[in-house]
Design an enzyme around this catalytic site. Structure first.
Site, PDB file in Angstrom:
ATOM      1  N   CYS A   1      80.348  99.206  86.559  1.00  0.00           N
ATOM      2  CA  CYS A   1      79.682 100.508  86.650  1.00  0.00           C
ATOM      3  C   CYS A   1      78.162 100.325  86.675  1.00  0.00           C
ATOM      4  O   CYS A   1      77.624  99.388  86.074  1.00  0.00           O
ATOM      5  CB  CYS A   1      80.082 101.368  85.459  1.00  0.00           C
ATOM      6  SG  CYS A   1      79.320 102.999  85.416  1.00  0.00           S
TER       7      CYS A   1
ATOM      8  N   SER B   1      76.122 102.040  85.079  1.00  0.00           N
ATOM      9  CA  SER B   1      75.617 102.133  83.708  1.00  0.00           C
ATOM     10  C   SER B   1      75.746 100.804  82.976  1.00  0.00           C
ATOM     11  O   SER B   1      74.958 100.499  82.075  1.00  0.00           O
ATOM     12  CB  SER B   1      76.352 103.235  82.941  1.00  0.00           C
ATOM     13  OG  SER B   1      77.731 102.951  82.822  1.00  0.00           O
TER      14      SER B   1
ATOM     15  N   HIS C   1      72.581  98.991  83.694  1.00  0.00           N
ATOM     16  CA  HIS C   1      71.470  99.520  82.903  1.00  0.00           C
ATOM     17  C   HIS C   1      71.585  99.096  81.438  1.00  0.00           C
ATOM     18  O   HIS C   1      70.609  98.643  80.829  1.00  0.00           O
ATOM     19  CB  HIS C   1      71.428 101.043  82.999  1.00  0.00           C
ATOM     20  CG  HIS C   1      71.027 101.565  84.331  1.00  0.00           C
ATOM     21  ND1 HIS C   1      69.813 101.283  84.904  1.00  0.00           N
ATOM     22  CD2 HIS C   1      71.676 102.370  85.215  1.00  0.00           C
ATOM     23  CE1 HIS C   1      69.721 101.877  86.087  1.00  0.00           C
ATOM     24  NE2 HIS C   1      70.840 102.541  86.295  1.00  0.00           N
TER      25      HIS C   1
ATOM     26  N   HIS D   1      84.534  99.816  81.401  1.00  0.00           N
ATOM     27  CA  HIS D   1      85.247 101.043  81.022  1.00  0.00           C
ATOM     28  C   HIS D   1      85.975 101.682  82.195  1.00  0.00           C
ATOM     29  O   HIS D   1      86.550 102.751  82.053  1.00  0.00           O
ATOM     30  CB  HIS D   1      84.265 102.048  80.399  1.00  0.00           C
ATOM     31  CG  HIS D   1      83.095 102.388  81.256  1.00  0.00           C
ATOM     32  ND1 HIS D   1      81.928 101.647  81.251  1.00  0.00           N
ATOM     33  CD2 HIS D   1      82.898 103.374  82.157  1.00  0.00           C
ATOM     34  CE1 HIS D   1      81.073 102.164  82.102  1.00  0.00           C
ATOM     35  NE2 HIS D   1      81.636 103.218  82.675  1.00  0.00           N
ATOM     36  N   GLU D   2      85.979 101.018  83.362  1.00  0.00           N
ATOM     37  CA  GLU D   2      86.692 101.513  84.537  1.00  0.00           C
ATOM     38  C   GLU D   2      87.801 100.514  84.865  1.00  0.00           C
ATOM     39  O   GLU D   2      87.555  99.528  85.545  1.00  0.00           O
ATOM     40  CB  GLU D   2      85.763 101.608  85.752  1.00  0.00           C
ATOM     41  CG  GLU D   2      84.466 102.333  85.545  1.00  0.00           C
ATOM     42  CD  GLU D   2      83.543 102.212  86.759  1.00  0.00           C
ATOM     43  OE1 GLU D   2      82.475 102.837  86.741  1.00  0.00           O
ATOM     44  OE2 GLU D   2      83.885 101.475  87.725  1.00  0.00           O
TER      45      GLU D   2
ATOM     46  N   GLU E   1      88.015 106.401  87.118  1.00  0.00           N
ATOM     47  CA  GLU E   1      86.947 106.783  86.188  1.00  0.00           C
ATOM     48  C   GLU E   1      85.649 107.166  86.912  1.00  0.00           C
ATOM     49  O   GLU E   1      85.114 108.263  86.676  1.00  0.00           O
ATOM     50  CB  GLU E   1      86.720 105.643  85.187  1.00  0.00           C
ATOM     51  CG  GLU E   1      86.016 106.061  83.903  1.00  0.00           C
ATOM     52  CD  GLU E   1      84.495 106.100  84.014  1.00  0.00           C
ATOM     53  OE1 GLU E   1      83.860 106.683  83.129  1.00  0.00           O
ATOM     54  OE2 GLU E   1      83.956 105.558  84.994  1.00  0.00           O
TER      55      GLU E   1
ATOM     56  N   ILE F   1      77.941 105.894  92.379  1.00  0.00           N
ATOM     57  CA  ILE F   1      78.149 107.275  91.960  1.00  0.00           C
ATOM     58  C   ILE F   1      77.725 108.245  93.060  1.00  0.00           C
ATOM     59  O   ILE F   1      78.408 109.255  93.311  1.00  0.00           O
ATOM     60  CB  ILE F   1      77.401 107.562  90.643  1.00  0.00           C
ATOM     61  CG1 ILE F   1      78.115 106.869  89.480  1.00  0.00           C
ATOM     62  CG2 ILE F   1      77.336 109.065  90.368  1.00  0.00           C
ATOM     63  CD1 ILE F   1      79.559 107.315  89.255  1.00  0.00           C
TER      64      ILE F   1
ATOM     65  N   ARG G   1      73.810 100.972 102.180  1.00  0.00           N
ATOM     66  CA  ARG G   1      74.312 102.142 101.460  1.00  0.00           C
ATOM     67  C   ARG G   1      74.293 103.389 102.343  1.00  0.00           C
ATOM     68  O   ARG G   1      75.157 104.261 102.223  1.00  0.00           O
ATOM     69  CB  ARG G   1      73.491 102.353 100.194  1.00  0.00           C
ATOM     70  CG  ARG G   1      73.790 101.302  99.122  1.00  0.00           C
ATOM     71  CD  ARG G   1      72.983 101.498  97.858  1.00  0.00           C
ATOM     72  NE  ARG G   1      73.449 100.619  96.796  1.00  0.00           N
ATOM     73  CZ  ARG G   1      72.919 100.570  95.587  1.00  0.00           C
ATOM     74  NH1 ARG G   1      71.898 101.346  95.280  1.00  0.00           N
ATOM     75  NH2 ARG G   1      73.417  99.741  94.673  1.00  0.00           N
TER      76      ARG G   1
END
Length: 382
Positions: A36, A38, A41, A72-73, A147, A175, A200
Site C-alpha cells: 500500500c 501508506s 509513507h 494490511h491488504e 482493501e 489509490i 501512470r
C-alpha cells in the site's frame, strides 16, 4: 516462517515463528499481499503517524524503533482456528479480512502494529469475525485488491456524485487509479485524471479516465469542458443570482421564490466538480483550493504525513466543501469484494508486478520512484 520486517526504515527478510491463533483468531496462509502507498509513507514517517493515532485514542500504532511485519491488504487460506471460534469455513477456504485483530481485548491495526503482524509473511493472524469468504474462482491477485478498492469505493461515496457531475482525480498512483475504477463503476460520465508520470497516465486511461492530463504541460481544470453550471470567477458566481432574479421577475404568473425553492430541490443551479486528492504531499490541497471551480467538493484521500496549509479564505470565497476519507466500513468491504468477483471493476489493470518476499525492498524503491503502480507479494515465490 519467512517474513519482511521494517525497523528504523530498513526492510529485512527474516525467519520468525509461525504465529499461533489466540481466542477468536484464525491462522491464514498468505496467498497475496498488496504493498500500500501508506506502507511506503509509514516506513519513513512512522513516528508522526503514531503521534496522530495516539491523539485519537490508538496508542499502539507502529513507531520507528519497532520491528513490524507490515501488510494490511491480503488474501489467504484458512489453516487453523484458535479457541472460541465458530469455525464457519473449512480449512483451505480462501478469505479476505478487514485488517483488524483483537488481542487481549484490544483492537489492533493489522500490519501497522507490533501486536498484529501483517501479510508480508507466509502466515498471518486474522479475526474470525472480520473474515469474508472469497467467491469461488476469484483469482487471489484480484481478491487481494479488495482493501484498496474498498478505500476508493468509500471515497467515491463520500463525494456524493451524480452521474452527470464531472470528477477530477489528482494523482494516479494505486489509490487514484482505484478511485477512477470506482467512479466509472458508479456511472460517472466525465472523469479527468492528472499525473506527472507517463506510465501512470496510461494506466489511468486503461482504468477508464475520459481525459488524462500531464499537469506539467496542461491543466486538469481546463479539461472539464464548457459544462453548464461550472463557475470559475467571483463576478460570474455573484452575478448569477441577479440574472436569475431578473429572469424570474419577468414571469409574473409564478412567484420567483417558489421557482427558486423548486429549482434547489431538483439540484438546479451552479455546481462544481468533485475533486479527489490522491497524492498525499504538502501543498496539493492548496493547489486544488486555488484552481478548482466554485462550489467544488474536495475529497482528500491521499495520506499526507506532514503538516500542511491551505488558504481558508480562498475556500470560503468559492464555497468549497472539503471531506477527508480514511478507510471504509464492513459494508464497503463486502460490496467491493463482490464487485470485483462480478467484473464490475476491472481490478487487474492496477497490478504491474508480483514479487516474492526477497524482492520487497526493491519493490518499495520502484514504487517510491513511480516505476510501478500496484505490486503484490506472493510469499511462495521466495
Amino acid at each position: 516462517m519467512r517474513a519482511v520486517t521494517v525497523h528504523d526504515t530498513v526492510l529485512s527478510v527474516v525467519e520468525m515463528p509461525t504465529p499461533a491463533p489466540g481466542r477468536g483468531q484464525v491462522l491464514l496462509k498468505v496467498l497475496r499481499t498488496g504493498i500500500c502507498g501508506s506502507d511506503l509513507h509509514v516506513r519513513v514517517e512512522a513516528d508522526g503517524s503514531a503521534d496522530i493515532a495516539a491523539e485519537v485514542g490508538y496508542p499502539h500504532f507502529m513507531r520507528r524503533e519497532h520491528s513490524v511485519v507490515m501488510g494490511h491488504e491480503f488474501t489467504g487460506e484458512i489453516v487453523s482456528y484458535g479457541p472460541g471460534c465458530r469455525a464457519r469455513w473449512r480449512a483451505g477456504s480462501q478469505v479476505v479480512t478487514l485488517p483488524l485483530l483483537r488481542v487481549d481485548g484490544e483492537v489492533h491495526m493489522t500490519g501497522l502494529s507490533e501486536a498484529a503482524p501483517g501479510g508480508y509473511a507466509e502466515y498471518v493472524l486474522a479475526d474470525e469475525d472480520a473474515l469474508l469468504p472469497v467467491p469461488h474462482g476469484l483469482d487471489p491477485d484480484l481478491a487481494a485488491l479488495t482493501e484498496p478498492l474498498a478505500v476508493a469505493r468509500h471515497a467515491v461515496r463520500m463525494g456524493g456524485l451524480r452521474r452527470r457531475d464531472p470528477a477530477v482525480v489528482i494523482g494516479c498512483g494505486p489509490i487514484g487509479l482505484a478511485v477512477i475504477l470506482m467512479l466509472k463503476a458508479a456511472g460517472v460520465r466525465h472523469v479527468v485524471a492528472s499525473d506527472y508520470s507517463p506510465g501512470r497516465r496510461e494506466l489511468a486511461r486503461q482504468c477508464g479516465a475520459d481525459v488524462v492530463v500531464d499537469p506539467a504541460t496542461d491543466s486538469p481544470w481546463k479539461r472539464l469542458g464548457d459544462r453548464p453550471g461550472l463557475v470559475t470567477s467571483a463576478p460570474e458566481y455573484y452575478g448569477a443570482g441577479l440574472e436569475a432574479l431578473h429572469a424570474l421577475r419577468a414571469v409574473r404568473l409564478v412567484p420567483w421564490r417558489r421557482v427558486l425553492r423548486v429549482a434547489k430541490r431538483l439540484g438546479a443551479g451552479p455546481r462544481g466538480p468533485v475533486v479527489f486528492e490522491c497524492v498525499g504531499l504538502p501543498g496539493v490541497i492548496e493547489e486544488i483550493v486555488s484552481a478548482t471551480p466554485f462550489l467544488s467538493t474536495i475529497v482528500v484521500v491521499g495520506v499526507c504525513m506532514r503538516p500542511d496549509t491551505f488558504r481558508p479564505t480562498m475556500a470560503i470565497n468559492k464555497e468549497l466543501q472539503m471531506r477527508f476519507s480514511f478507510c471504509y466500513d464492513p459494508a464497503d468491504f463486502d460490496e467491493t469484494l463482490h464487485m470485483i468477483a462480478r467484473g464490475r471493476v476491472d481490478a487487474r489493470r492496477l497490478i504491474t508486478k508480483v514479487v516474492g518476499l526477497d524482492d520487497v525492498p526493491a519493490a518499495f524503491e520502484d514504487l517510491a520512484a513511480g516505476r510501478e503502480a500496484k505490486v503484490l507479494i506472493d510469499p511462495s515465490l521466495g
